[in-house]
Design an enzyme around this catalytic site. Structure first.
Site, PDB file in Angstrom:
ATOM      1  N   ASP A 113       0.802  -1.238  -0.070  1.00 33.06           N
ATOM      2  CA  ASP A 113      -0.006  -0.006  -0.201  1.00 33.06           C
ATOM      3  C   ASP A 113       1.003   1.248  -0.105  1.00 33.06           C
ATOM      4  OD1 ASP A 113      -2.419  -1.040   0.090  1.00 33.06           O
ATOM      5  OD2 ASP A 113      -2.481  -1.693   2.065  1.00 33.06           O
ATOM      6  N   ASP A 147      -1.971  26.067  12.456  1.00 36.99           N
ATOM      7  CA  ASP A 147      -2.393  24.541  11.856  1.00 36.99           C
ATOM      8  C   ASP A 147      -1.506  23.474  12.372  1.00 36.99           C
ATOM      9  OD1 ASP A 147      -3.109  22.684  10.415  1.00 36.99           O
ATOM     10  OD2 ASP A 147      -3.013  23.984   8.311  1.00 36.99           O
ATOM     11  N   GLU A 185       0.550  18.742   7.768  1.00 35.25           N
ATOM     12  CA  GLU A 185       0.961  19.484   6.397  1.00 35.25           C
ATOM     13  C   GLU A 185       1.187  21.099   6.966  1.00 35.25           C
ATOM     14  OE1 GLU A 185      -1.827  17.265   6.668  1.00 35.25           O
ATOM     15  OE2 GLU A 185      -2.080  16.287   4.524  1.00 35.25           O
ATOM     16  N   ALA A 197     -15.440  22.807   6.585  1.00 36.70           N
ATOM     17  CA  ALA A 197     -16.036  22.076   5.166  1.00 36.70           C
ATOM     18  C   ALA A 197     -16.581  23.096   4.242  1.00 36.70           C
ATOM     19  CB  ALA A 197     -16.861  21.439   5.552  1.00 36.70           C
ATOM     20  N   MET A 231     -11.116  26.453   3.423  1.00 32.56           N
ATOM     21  CA  MET A 231      -9.919  27.435   3.430  1.00 32.56           C
ATOM     22  C   MET A 231      -9.521  27.596   4.756  1.00 32.56           C
ATOM     23  SD  MET A 231     -10.527  30.513   0.916  1.00 32.56           S
ATOM     24  CE  MET A 231     -11.965  31.137   1.606  1.00 32.56           C
TER      25      MET A 231
END
Lengths: 201, 684, 569
Positions: B307, B344, B348, B379, B383
């Site tokens: 995978d 954040d 990422e 959602a 952004m």
């Protein structure tokens, strides 16, 4: 298994007819047509009599002839058919001595022959071909060295000079095929026939 | 990466003493009969012993010599038993730590599925289908599936991993293992394995070697060895007649000595130890094979299905590049990107901060002092961003940002370069993330799937081993191709659904290839079952675990590569020791044949290349060497021959040199040394 | 050893190598049923044969059916030949009026020719009529060779096919091998040999009066037609007692060269046919190379040993410039005799152009070892290929493990069943050779036949059972084998060596055919390179060597050590 019996028998019969009858008979016919001399045994006739085959050695014993290899062949004892006796160059029963290298019988035989040969020509080493038995017992050849070794004896017996004999041997020495295959040989029967042509003993 | 359990020292005192005892217990003919070569050895040793006893009361000569030969014959058998016992002992040591957790647990079985009332049942009497209640601090009484609840579970007993794991009903993490402990919450578990056949039970019996069945290749090798032994039966049994011809006779004890040294006792003695050790090696890598057959199959694997996520790439994407729009500097973009990502906490987001710091020297700023307002991802907006000192910075998917900027700045506010760059990044296997300040698009963050460090080299290794790697991913073919190229896999299956995986396995198998894969979800179960080597993740569902023939307790998909290596090592060790064993015979002939016929043909002493002192010392040295070499090779049998990921040719050349040529030479030296020693001591 | 001797050996080897591919290609086309030059003149005959026999040439057989067909055919062959030999006195083409053979000799001879051994307990020109030589012996030279070719093809089909249940049709293989391969080549070879001086007639023996006036009876007969197939089919049974040493059976160095070429022609070609069938000619060349290595080592050893001559003769002051000449023909010398001896025992031919019994101990060891290795150095037609393929299975099994995979050869996994069958086949060799030698070396019936005493006598017995079991047929010919004891035991040894090997081999063929094909990868041990060749040679030598070392030590090796110390027996 039973289903295989019919093809087994039929094919066996057919293949026998093909390879056991047609093939050898056809080859015999072809051979007689194409190479009759060879096909009949390369026989040599002299004065209308068959004196032998150029491929089969003979048991020369006289001092005036070149001798061939030792022959271990045997034949039926003329006095008692159930026994065999030594019968050199019996072309109906080819065989070698089959003596092993450590065999006392071999060593005794070689020693006796060597002694005899040394007496004939004390100046040279005895060539192996003259004290060893050939594989078939019918070897028609000896090496040129073996022929040369016998020159003094034959010269004495026939009253010929040695150079003449040596030249004769040279003429009757067959080299290797294309200079490559086999060994140089002298055909003893051919050489002795030539010897007879030179002069009777 | 892997939590390899420490192997017990090769010759641990605690292991040796019981192993010696077991070596004698294994003299039981029923046990011996399982190993043809050693069984034959024991038989002729017995024969020699009986004759010896007979000789004692008769007019036997050379009793001292005979006695010594017989002692070493029995040592040969005992050493073989010892080799097996010590391998089993090491397994038992591993099993013992497992068994500690298996102390009698009392299960709380629900009287009826609906109710919460329970009755206490000993774990050993649980039946399949019983539903048990497990509370905080309880041991889970047996293998099962959570049908209700979520819990953190300490699985260190079987995995050695101390961090607790989450188990919950439904989904792919519903399986629990008997002997593990619930650390929090309450769960209802439906028992799926009867007592005695639970995962832990199987694990214990496997590592102990108790339920070990001979594997297919082991059977084939055993036949070869039995055949070789038969050849030597003919070779030695014909000797007395030959001697009679030569005018002498050969004593039975010498014939027996010759026979035992010729038959492949070395590999015969070590064969089962090699098998057990191979299994244990897997266990030390925290992989449980359900059968030895699976381990062997692992060595034969031609195709590995892997995978993408978690195996080939790190689970998360990382920022790799800032691509600017015309008229924007990189520093400007980096600054905006960093600001927008400060709060954040996703991997990422963090990676954007890291990239800005590494590439542009932008240090992290103190959030509180900035007086900033962070806009979290929703959602609806798709952004996230930050409002700071009047700057309005947003980042998000290309179309979200495009829409956002167009809304503020009108149709032409979005430069056409944005789409070009976004496409380029997608083609390269990455994910583009646009950054805008106000109505101005600054640029794009290139989020990249990060291929694991060193994985490319692993795949190159596999390729040299002749194994094809196939990456399985849900990505689109474009992205998949890019990642496949970067990781260096041989092939990929993009937009893969579980049934595609199964079809691929069937296709490869139809071509005669052996396929290995790992999986965890219930929908992986058919593929796991179809694959020749199916490694189920311990974190996976019960269905997956049942379908596979191995379970990785660490749930580390890259372990597949180690598993293949272990399988190969197992086969190699067998082959190497077989070669060694057979090659040894040459020297033994040169030791024994001249000695055997010394009285009949003294000239045969020319074959006594080693110049052994006397015929008797020659024979004794050969038989001692033959016994001692078993002991000497036990470490190799347990450790395994080192596997190097090179092509078959170089590998064979090396092993032939070491074990073939080495096997020819070693006994010449060994027998000579033993001969020197016993001559010096004056044993014969 | 002379430069010239080596040149002859190398010319031979070069020509053989050059012929391997064309012959292999021809065989491939013949057995693939492709159109060849001879299809037009002989195709009707082939179809006619099938029609008469009720054989459907399109239907293939399972390994069991193929084996049963082969056994049925061989049984018919045995019975027919046995009866023919007993009835000889009543049959035509018998100018010398030879009578029936004794039952034990007929038993031995019938088995001998059916098993492609062609061991001869009799002397050809003193026992067999022309009718027997043609109808009996020549026929079996053909069909036993054709049987061998068929069996080899069946095994190769096992390797070449995938998940198949059939491995060819015995009747088709038998017919095609005879019709398109053996017969045409024999015809050309026979004509060549006649040209070189070989007789081909049906006349009675010739009586000559020699130059010295002694009567000499010269044996004759249809020699060439039988000798051609005897060499081509690696049969080796001589028309005459002295076999190819007889000047009529091998008149010149050139006829000798052709004969040794014929011996290896089909076995060498089959390696290439094998390669083509498994779709990699390199695989065939690998086997060819392994065989060549063993062949050249054998020739070099034998040639060297014989060139040394007999040390005990040297001490008598005898000049042996080219070596030991006892039992050898002058026209062949040592080089051609040792080359012939090596080839005839590498292949299961057994014809001899020199008496192996009189070789030096190490020179005689080479033919013996060649046979003990299982006749896999080119080997008998077909038999050599299927023999070496079984050794390859063993070699690959051991080596394959050492590369860390379940061993596979030509894409077929080698598992317990194949190993069991292969070991079963290989085991019959030592069982028969060592078992019978052990028995005869303690029985008076065994010892009675010996021509030599001491270690050489032991070698004679060992050689006889080795030759019979390996289906070779050559002998340390001093042994008097025409006794009930030797005729029966050697007959059994020949049966074991042929059929106890073939049946498990065919079962292996069936098992292999049924297997799936595993494509090779970088992790698969390549079976074409030098490493494989070395490994295969190593396994053949080690397995053979370990099995027979004690016996060899007590025969040739002891004798060699004795000869060095001047001992005689």
């Amino acid at each position: 298994m039973f289903s295989h019996i019919r093809p087994a028998i039929v094919l066996f019969v057919l293949l026998t007819l093909l390879t056991g009858v047609a093939y050898p008979l056809a080859m015999t016919g072809a051979a007689q047509a194409l190479f009759p001399a060879q096909a009949n045994g390369s026989l040599i006739t002299k004065n209308g009599h068959i004196i032998g085959s150029s491929l089969i050695g003979q048991n020369f014993v006289g001092d005036g002839y070149f001798h061939g290899r030792l022959s271990a062949t045997s034949g039926a004892d003329p006095t008692d058919a159930s026994k065999t006796i030594s019968s050199p160059y019996n072309a109906a029963n080819s065989v070698g001595s089959n003596l092993g290298p450590t065999s006392k019988a071999l060593l005794d035989r070689v020693a006796a022959d060597t002694a005899k040969l040394k007496a004939e020509n004390p100046n040279a080493l005895v060539p192996a071909e003259l004290v060893t038995a050939s594989g078939s017992g019918l070897d028609p050849h000896i090496s040129p060295e073996s022929a040369l070794f016998q020159v003094p004896r034959i010269a004495r017996a026939r009253g010929l000079n040695e150079q003449q004999l040596q030249a004769l041997i040279g003429v009757h020495t067959d080299g290797r095929w294309l200079g490559l295959l086999g060994e140089p040989v002298v055909n003893v029967l051919a050489l002795n026939l030539a010897l007879d042509a030179v002069g009777k003993p | 990466m892997t939590t390899q359990k420490n192997a017990p020292a090769l010759f641990d005192r605690a292991l040796i003493v019981p192993a010696i005892r077991d070596a004698f217990i294994k003299l039981d003919p029923r046990t011996l009969a399982r190993n043809p070569v050693i069984f034959i050895t024991a038989l002729v040793s017995l024969l020699a012993t009986v004759l010896f006893v007979h000789d004692i009361f008769g007019s036997g000569q050379n009793l001292l010599f005979s006695a010594q030969v017989i002692i070493w014959l029995w040592f040969t058998v005992l050493f073989a038993n010892f080799a097996e016992a010590i391998a089993e002992g090491r397994g038992k040591a591993q099993a013992a730590s497992l068994r500690k957790t298996q102390t009698q647990t009392i299960a709380k079985v629900l009287v009826s599925p609906g109710s919460d009332s329970t009755r206490n049942v000993p774990a050993s009497q649980l039946k399949v289908g019983d539903v048990v209640l497990v509370r905080t601090g309880d041991l889970i009484p047996g293998d099962g599936e959570i049908i209700e609840g979520v819990a953190t579970v300490d699985e260190s007993a079987i995995t050695g991993e101390s961090a607790p794991v989450i188990r919950e009903s439904g989904g792919d993490r519903s399986a629990v293992t008997g002997g593990t402990r619930v650390l929090s919450d309450v769960i209802k578990v439906r028992i799926t394995a009867a007592a005695g056949s639970s995962f832990l039970d199987r694990m214990i019996s496997l590592v102990e070697g108790a339920s070990r069945k001979k594997t297919p290749n082991e059977i084939a090798l055993n036949i070869l060895l039995a055949g070789m032994s038969l050849i030597f039966v003919f070779a030695t049994a014909s000797i007395p007649s030959f001697a009679t011809y030569a005018g002498g006779s050969i004593s039975v004890i010498v014939l027996v000595a010759l026979f035992v040294t010729l038959i492949p006792t070395t590999i015969g003695a070590l064969l089962s130890a090699i098998g057990i050790a191979g299994m244990n090696r897997l266990v030390r890598f925290n992989v449980l094979a359900m059968s030895g057959r699976a381990v062997e199959a692992a060595g034969d694997v031609d195709v590995l299905l892997l995978d993408k996520t978690g195996t080939i790439t790190l689970g998360n994407r990382q920022a790799a590049e800032f691509a600017v729009m015309p008229g924007v500097t990189e520093a400007e973009l980096a600054d905006a990107a960093q600001l927008s990502s400060l709060s954040d906490e996703t991997p990422e987001g963090r990676s954007v901060v890291v990239l800005a710091k590494e590439k542009y020297g932008l240090r992290g700023r103190d959030l509180a002092s900035l007086n900033a307002r962070f806009i979290p991802f929703t959602a609806q907006t798709r952004m996230s961003g930050v409002d700071i000192d009047g700057r309005v910075i947003r980042k998000g998917a290309i179309d979200s940002i495009t829409e956002y900027v167009q809304r503020i700045g009108g149709q032409h506010a979005v430069p056409k370069e944005l789409k070009e760059i976004a496409d380029r990044i997608a083609r390269a296997g990455g994910t583009p993330l646009a950054v805008a300040e106000g109505d101005r698009v600054l640029g794009v963050i290139y989020l990249k799937d990060i291929v694991k460090g060193g994985i490319r080299e692993r795949f190159a290794e596999l390729r040299r081993m002749g194994i094809k790697t196939v990456m399985i991913t849900g990505d689109n073919p474009l992205t998949a191709a890019a990642i496949a190229a970067e990781a260096g896999v041989d092939d990929f299956l993009a937009q893969a659904k579980p049934e595609d995986k199964l079809a691929l396995i069937r296709k490869e198998q139809a071509e005669g290839k052996l396929v290995a894969m790992c999986g965890d979800g219930t929908n992986d179960a058919p593929a796991l079952a179809q694959a020749d080597v199916g490694v189920a993740m311990q974190t996976g569902t019960q269905a997956a675990r049942e379908a596979g023939n191995m379970v990785d307790l660490d749930s580390d998909p890259t372990k597949l590569i180690e598993v293949v290596g272990i399988g190969k090592q197992l086969l190699m060790t067998r082959g190497a020791l077989t070669t060694f064993s057979i090659a040894n015979d040459v020297a033994k002939y040169f030791a024994i044949i001249p000695a055997m016929f010394a009285a009949i043909y003294p000239q045969l002493n020319s074959l006594n290349l080693m110049h052994l002192a006397t015929p008797q010392s020659a024979i004794l040295s050969a038989i001692i060497f033959n016994a001692l070499i078993i002991i000497a090779l036990i470490p190799l049998a347990l450790r395994g021959v080192k596997y190097r990921p090179v092509g078959a040719g170089p590998l064979l050349a090396r092993n032939l040199l070491v074990y073939g040529v080495g096997g020819l030479v070693a006994p010449f030296i060994g027998i000579k040394l033993i001969d020197l020693a016993i001559s010096a001591i004056g044993l014969v | 050893m002379t430069i010239n001797g080596w040149i002859q050996i190398l010319i031979y080897f070069a020509l053989l190598t050059a012929l391997t591919r064309p012959v292999g290609g021809y065989l491939y086309r013949v057995f693939n049923g492709e159109r060849i030059l001879l299809s037009r003149p002989l195709g009707w005959l082939e179809r006619g044969f099938y029609r008469c026999a009720g054989v459907d040439s399109q239907t293939e057989q399972s390994w069991i059916s193929y084996t049963l067909a082969m056994l049925a055919f061989n049984l018919v062959c045995f019975v027919a030949l046995f009866l023919l030999l007993l009835a000889q006195g009543h049959l035509p083409f018998n100018p010398q009026g030879f009578g029936a053979l004794t039952p034990d000799l007929a038993f031995n001879t019938a088995i001998s020719f059916v098993t492609n051994t062609n061991w001869q307990s009799y002397g050809g020109e003193t026992t067999m009529s022309y009718g027997t030589q043609m109808l009996g012996l020549t026929v079996h030279n053909f069909v036993s060779a054709a049987t061998g070719i068929g069996l080899a093809l069946a095994l190769v089909r096992g390797f070449a096919r995938r998940s198949a249940s059939t491995i060819g049709n015995f009747w088709v293989d038998l017919t095609r091998a005879t019709l398109y391969v053996l017969l045409p080549i024999s015809i050309v070879a026979a004509l060549f040999l006649i040209w070189q001086g070989m007789p081909q007639n049906l006349s009675a023996y010739t009586n000559a009066l020699t130059l010295e006036g002694v009567k000499q009876t010269i044996a004759q007969g249809p020699v060439a037609s039988q000798v051609a197939i005897k060499m081509l089919g690696t049969n080796g049974g001589g028309f005459f007692n002295a076999n190819a040493a007889h000047p009529f059976e091998n008149p010149t160095a050139l006829s000798n060269f052709l004969q040794i070429l014929l011996i290896f022609l089909i076995p060498a070609g089959l390696t290439n046919t094998f390669g083509r069938m498994v779709k990699s000619e390199l695989q065939g060349w690998a086997l060819y190379s392994a065989m060549s290595v063993l062949f050249l080592v054998g020739v070099a050893t034998c040639y060297w040993a014989e060139s040394q001559g007999n040390p005990q003769l040297t001490t008598m002051g005898i000049s042996q410039p080219i070596g030991n000449m006892e039992g050898k023909e002058t026209r062949f010398g040592v080089a051609n005799s040792t080359l012939f001896a090596t080839i005839t025992t590498d292949a299961s031919c057994g014809a001899v152009n020199a008496m192996h019994d009189s070789f030096t101990p190490l020179g005689g060891l080479v033919p013996m070892v060649n046979m003990m290795l299982g006749e896999v150095i080119f080997g008998g037609v077909g038999a050599g290929l299927y023999g070496i393929l079984l050794y390859a299975l063993i070699a690959v099994f051991i080596a394959g493990l050492m590369v860390g995979r379940t061993p596979e050869y030509l894409g077929k996994k080698i598992e317990a069943r194949e190993i069991k069958l292969t070991m079963l086949a290989i085991l019959c060799l030592p069982l028969s050779i060592l078992g019978f030698t052990a028995v005869s070396s303690v029985l008076s019936q065994g010892l009675a036949g010996l021509a030599n005493t001491g270690p050489h006598g032991f070698s004679e017995m060992l050689y006889a059972y080795t030759s019979a079991t390996a289906n070779n047929g050559s002998a340390f010919a001093g042994l008097t084998a025409n006794t009930p004891f030797y005729n029966v035991t050697l007959g059994i040894a020949m049966l074991i060596g042929r059929f106890a090997f073939i049946v498990p081999m065919m079962a292996t063929a069936g098992a292999l055919a049924a297997k799936k094909y595993t494509p090779p990868s970088a992790g698969t041990f390549p079976t074409t390179g030098g490493l494989f060749i070395a490994l295969l040679v190593g396994v053949i030598v080690i397995v053979g060597g370990l099995t027979f070392f004690p016996a060899i030590a007590l025969g040739p090796i002891v004798e060699h050590l004795a000869i060095l110390t001047g001992k005689a027996y």
